[in-house]
Scaffold this active site. Structure first.
Site, PDB file in Angstrom:
ATOM      1  N   SER A 412      48.220  41.341  35.081  1.00  0.00           N
ATOM      2  CA  SER A 412      49.080  41.766  36.178  1.00  0.00           C
ATOM      3  C   SER A 412      50.494  42.032  35.633  1.00  0.00           C
ATOM      4  O   SER A 412      50.671  42.876  34.765  1.00  0.00           O
ATOM      5  CB  SER A 412      49.081  40.714  37.285  1.00  0.00           C
ATOM      6  OG  SER A 412      49.659  41.205  38.461  1.00  0.00           O
ATOM      7  N   ASP A 500      40.065  45.821  42.607  1.00  0.00           N
ATOM      8  CA  ASP A 500      41.399  45.221  42.613  1.00  0.00           C
ATOM      9  C   ASP A 500      42.263  45.914  43.667  1.00  0.00           C
ATOM     10  O   ASP A 500      42.519  47.116  43.574  1.00  0.00           O
ATOM     11  CB  ASP A 500      42.029  45.359  41.227  1.00  0.00           C
ATOM     12  CG  ASP A 500      43.335  44.587  41.096  1.00  0.00           C
ATOM     13  OD1 ASP A 500      43.884  44.149  42.121  1.00  0.00           O
ATOM     14  OD2 ASP A 500      43.809  44.430  39.964  1.00  0.00           O
ATOM     15  N   HIS A 532      41.229  41.362  41.182  1.00  0.00           N
ATOM     16  CA  HIS A 532      42.418  41.273  40.333  1.00  0.00           C
ATOM     17  C   HIS A 532      42.280  40.239  39.228  1.00  0.00           C
ATOM     18  O   HIS A 532      42.847  40.408  38.145  1.00  0.00           O
ATOM     19  CB  HIS A 532      43.632  40.939  41.207  1.00  0.00           C
ATOM     20  CG  HIS A 532      44.944  41.134  40.524  1.00  0.00           C
ATOM     21  ND1 HIS A 532      45.326  42.321  39.934  1.00  0.00           N
ATOM     22  CD2 HIS A 532      45.988  40.283  40.336  1.00  0.00           C
ATOM     23  CE1 HIS A 532      46.527  42.195  39.419  1.00  0.00           C
ATOM     24  NE2 HIS A 532      46.951  40.970  39.639  1.00  0.00           N
TER      25      HIS A 532
END
Length: 598
Positions: A412, A500, A532
């Site tokens: 991320s 995601d 995710h």
């Protein structure tokens, strides 16, 4: 359908123990209220909506909450064998985290505004929400301010006091919160009577995101006057504030699980010791610390500004000639942190011969609100320089680390920083593994479930009716790793989840195409069913494969490592399940001070 997501879920017995309160997802009804019915023999009573109704878009609460759109409060009456849905909840509110109030004739619940549309809720403490009270007849009242964010309501064991967390709407998705204390005997119309509130704690150092269900000691100690009304101060343990709040002990961290009267149950761990269950009494009697398994070194760099820190794990070696490759591990968020606790990713890498540096750059939680706010408008620069400074510092101060074999990994926002680092320092890193990284913040704007963060991250205020401007999109692009793609020479592994909702997999695909067109080494893995966080085992195997092949010069060692990769995940589970399998690690805790202008 019972809702198990932590953001909404509750399961609470009434004081008389004949009713059970829980949250479920409301069944959807076609917007045109038109349905075609099959015969009873064929459908068994089921209603089939028209095709045009099935195709209507239904919002949900984003990443990790797919299909969670309209939660409702349900009460199961076990004595009557009935389940009823609580009526009276405002139609613009999604209820959750409910608990029984008083003698069981009413409920206290947390309500999130879902108008004009829903934003991602997971890992976000900045969503507009408030406390409500509703009786079993459907009369609903607002208890708290309706202009902020509220989290984690908890009642004292005697049901006289209500404790909850309060913060602001929008801005950083995780931030320091206030802990509020309310006299539960005077719940009615609290939003118009400010004297009924008592602000216990404003957390300037640590993030409070979720109170444990039993966080208040039953014993009440002394009478006092505060804010115009009489109250009894409660014992709120400093280390029982949050299940994610780790209090540093002599051997690592403690994570509170529950409090029952004077008994506290905790999970204790350190970077080189798997979690173990510990129970103690209030006042805390800490367990005797185990024999030191690592060297703990603290030091500072005297540069004016905000503090940030890092934790370095090194394999223990008796040979001074051995130099270990270094993996730089960057957390996502960006408003999260690495605690001095067991980390299975870092432990596995260290066990296989890597040193691991876990960096808490400025903007990480645990360093106060000023540190969190300092990152707004400075992503892609301040955080990148903080990580690079930490890397250079440990290389200069640890002769057993090999500066020619440095890799970087993160997910991320950690993947965002990893890709920035290999673009801004193209000759420094030998390998990069990025999970669902943000590559182009401008193109992510229309696909992320937290579009408010896209604006806040570049220092702009957000509102629901916000429309992108050329200036905002330009700023987002300028702060993105894609602008450095032409300089990337480091081999890159991209691990992307097809479902995601926070960071679209097309972000990684954008970098993949940019690198492929320039003949830069890149590998792209896409798992269609993952979100995710992806799957732990796949991340470990792919990352370790990349690092071992590029950082270890011994072909024999690499061959042995590759042959054992499929058992890597099993090794991690063994270490967790059997605490006696201790790792031989050396841990250095490194603290830094960074300048706001650098």
């Amino acid at each position: 359908m019972l809702v198990c997501a932590a953001q909404f879920a509750c399961l609470a017995w009434s004081p008389c123990e004949d009713k059970l309160l829980y949250v479920a997802e409301k069944k959807r009804v076609g917007p045109l209220a038109q349905a075609s019915f099959l015969s009873a023999n064929e459908s068994r009573g089921l209603v089939v909506l028209e095709e045009e109704d099935k195709n209507v878009y239904v919002e949900d609460w984003g990443e990790g909450l797919t299909g969670k759109s309209a939660p409702v409060l349900c009460v199961a009456d076990l004595s009557k064998g009935e389940v009823t849905i609580c009526t009276g909840v405002p139609p613009h509110i999604s209820p959750g985290q409910a608990l029984w109030a008083g003698d069981g004739n009413g409920l206290i619940f947390l309500g999130w505004w879902h108008e004009p549309f829903r934003l991602g809720l997971k890992f976000c403490s900045n969503r507009r929400s408030a406390l409500f009270y509703i009786d079993l007849k459907g009369n609903c009242e607002l208890l708290s301010s309706d202009s902020g964010s509220v989290l984690s309501p908890r009642l004292s064991p005697d049901r006289l006091w209500l404790v909850y967390l309060q913060g602001q709407v929008f801005g950083p998705h995780h931030q320091c919160l206030s802990m509020m204390l309310v006299n539960a005997l005077s719940l009615s119309h609290l939003h118009t009577q400010g004297q009924n509130y008592s602000e216990l704690i404003v957390s300037s150092l640590l993030l409070l995101f979720m109170l444990v269900h039993r966080c208040i000691q039953k014993q009440q100690r002394k009478e006092s006057e505060a804010d115009g009304f009489s109250k009894k101060s409660l014992s709120l343990f400093s280390l029982c504030i949050s299940p994610s709040l780790f209090i540093l002990l002599s051997f690592g961290s403690a994570k509170l699980l529950t409090v029952m009267k004077d008994l506290m149950v905790m999970s204790c761990s350190s970077p080189n010791r798997p979690p173990s269950l510990v129970h103690t009494f209030q006042p805390p009697i800490p367990p005797p610390p185990p024999q030191p398994l690592f060297l703990l070194i603290s030091f500072s760099l005297f540069i004016a500004g905000l503090n940030f820190g890092a934790v370095l794990l090194k394999p223990e070696s008796t040979s001074k000639r051995v130099k270990f490759p270094l993996v730089v591990f960057i957390h996502g968020g960006p408003h999260s942190h690495f605690a001095a606790e067991w980390n299975v990713n870092a432990a596995a890498l260290t066990k296989l011969g890597f040193a691991v540096l876990m960096v808490n750059y400025r903007g990480s939680t645990g360093f106060g609100q000023d540190s969190i706010d300092s990152l707004l408008g400075n992503i892609g620069s301040q955080d990148v320089r903080d990580v690079q400074r930490a890397v250079l510092h440990v290389l200069q101060s640890n002769a057993i680390l090999d500066a020619d074999r440095v890799a970087v990994m993160g997910g991320s926002h950690g993947g965002f920083l990893a890709c920035h680092l290999i673009g801004q320092y193209p000759e420094f890193y030998r390998a990069c593994a990025a999970r669902n990284p943000v590559i182009n913040a401008a193109t992510l704007l229309g696909t992320s479930d937290i579009i408010d963060w896209r604006y806040s991250s570049i220092g702009l205020q957000y509102s629901f009716d916000q429309l992108p401007t050329p200036q905002a999109l330009t700023t987002m692009l300028e702060k993105s790793p894609i602008t450095h793609a032409a300089q990337i020479r480091t081999p890159v592994l991209l691990m992307l989840g097809g479902k995601d909702k926070r960071v679209s997999p097309y972000q990684g695909l954008e970098l993949y195409k940019a690198l492929k067109s320039r003949n830069s080494p890149v590998r792209y893995t896409h798992t269609h069913t993952h979100t995710h966080t992806l799957l732990l085992r796949q991340i470990h195997i792919l990352s370790l494969s990349l690092f071992s092949s590029l950082l270890f010069s011994s072909l024999l060692f690499s061959s042995l490592l590759f042959s054992s990769l499929l058992g890597c995940y099993g090794m991690m589970v063994m270490v967790i399940l059997y605490p006696k399998l201790k790792l031989s690690l050396t841990v250095s805790s490194v603290w830094y001070c960074g300048s706001n202008s650098t």
